[in-house]
Design a protein around this motif. Structure first.
Motif: not given
Length: 317
Positions: A244-262
């Protein structure tokens, strides 16, 4: 000898989920055991520093900082192991119940066939005396059709229970994916990632770019979007094998997968991949600016590489 459990796509799904949860539980238990060992070592370092018995070793402050780090780490890992244990138990229970229901459905279907087509001349004669025709469903409420009606109700109930059990196999995974939205915590890493991307996506004086216009956003109430959708990450067959902790990291711990959007752009992109979204915008005569589209495709490739690297970090084999 009891009838064997029918092999169906549903029993196969249950068997797979049991294997996934066992793998996740095993990994979670290993992580927790390692953290406990590190915590014990850190506790020893604090005692050594307090006694001043190791010249050149960590100071008391350093040792206490390391101890607090492992205490906090162990709390998260223990919670992850507890959740993995609960998921494994739930999967095993569902596996057994799905097998039971599959056998129950086979039994009920056989009994229904026998009720409509009773074997033997005597049974068929009884059916005729009751004004029933072999192979024809008796009218609702007819006394001689009471058994058939009861069997049909049992069969319908069994199918519903089976569907509910199968749907519940990955319920906790779906819940975690739904809860994987970055929220406010994702704004800083999203901005940081945007600053490392192509000029068309870089913030202007700290203001993110609206990808639908190529100009700085006119609102501060922007959201953080996953370039590679959460649903796509969760669809990877490796995802259910993670703790479960690793799954959380996959979803919320990869900053390269984040981008600001309106908010509007985020809603419009929804669960589309970047490439799909660009094509969809073009098809609906709302194309993204060319330089932004090209930059988004490059950002998407970087995001996917980072997601893959995270998978390999957790599952190196």
């Amino acid at each position: 000898m009891p009838d064997p459990t029918p092999a169906t796509p549903r029993t196969a799904s249950a068997d797979l989920r049991v294997a996934e949860t066992r793998a996740a539980l095993s990994a979670a238990a290993r992580e927790t055991a390692l953290a406990r060992a590190e915590l014990a070592a850190a506790t020893g370092e604090v005692r050594t520093a307090q006694a001043g018995r190791r010249p050149g070793g960590p100071t008391l402050k350093q040792a206490e900082t390391a101890l607090r780090k492992w205490e906090n780490r162990l709390k998260g890992l223990s919670a992850s192991e507890d959740q993995a244990q609960a998921e494994a138990a739930a999967a095993a229970r569902a596996q057994a119940e799905i097998a039971r229901l599959e056998k129950e459905i086979v039994r009920l279907e056989r009994e229904i066939i026998a009720e409509l087509h009773p074997p033997g001349e005597g049974a068929r004669a009884n059916l005729n005396r009751a004004s029933r025709i072999p192979g024809v469903t008796p009218p609702s409420g007819q006394p001689s059709g009471a058994k058939y009606t009861s069997l049909e109700a049992e069969l319908k109930s069994a199918w519903k229970k089976l569907a509910d059990e199968v749907s519940g196999l990955d319920r906790t995974l779906r819940a975690q994916v739904e809860a994987g939205a970055p929220g406010q915590a994702g704004r800083a890493p999203a901005l940081g990632n945007a600053n490392r991307l192509e000029p068309a996506l870089r913030p202007v004086n700290g203001t993110p770019v609206d990808v639908t216009t190529g100009s700085p956003m006119t609102t501060a109430a922007w959201e953080t979007d996953h370039l590679m959708p959460r649903s796509e990450i969760a669809a990877d067959p490796r995802f259910p094998r993670l703790t479960p902790l690793q799954r959380k990291a996959m979803l919320r711990g990869v900053p390269e997968n984040y981008l600001p959007m309106t908010e509007q752009a985020n809603l419009d992109k929804s669960n589309w991949t970047v490439a799909e979204w660009i094509i969809r915008r073009q098809a609906t005569k709302r194309p993204l600016p060319k330089d932004v589209a090209e930059a988004l495709l490059k950002a998407d490739r970087l995001a996917r590489a980072a997601v893959e690297a995270k998978f390999k970090e957790f599952l190196p084999d």
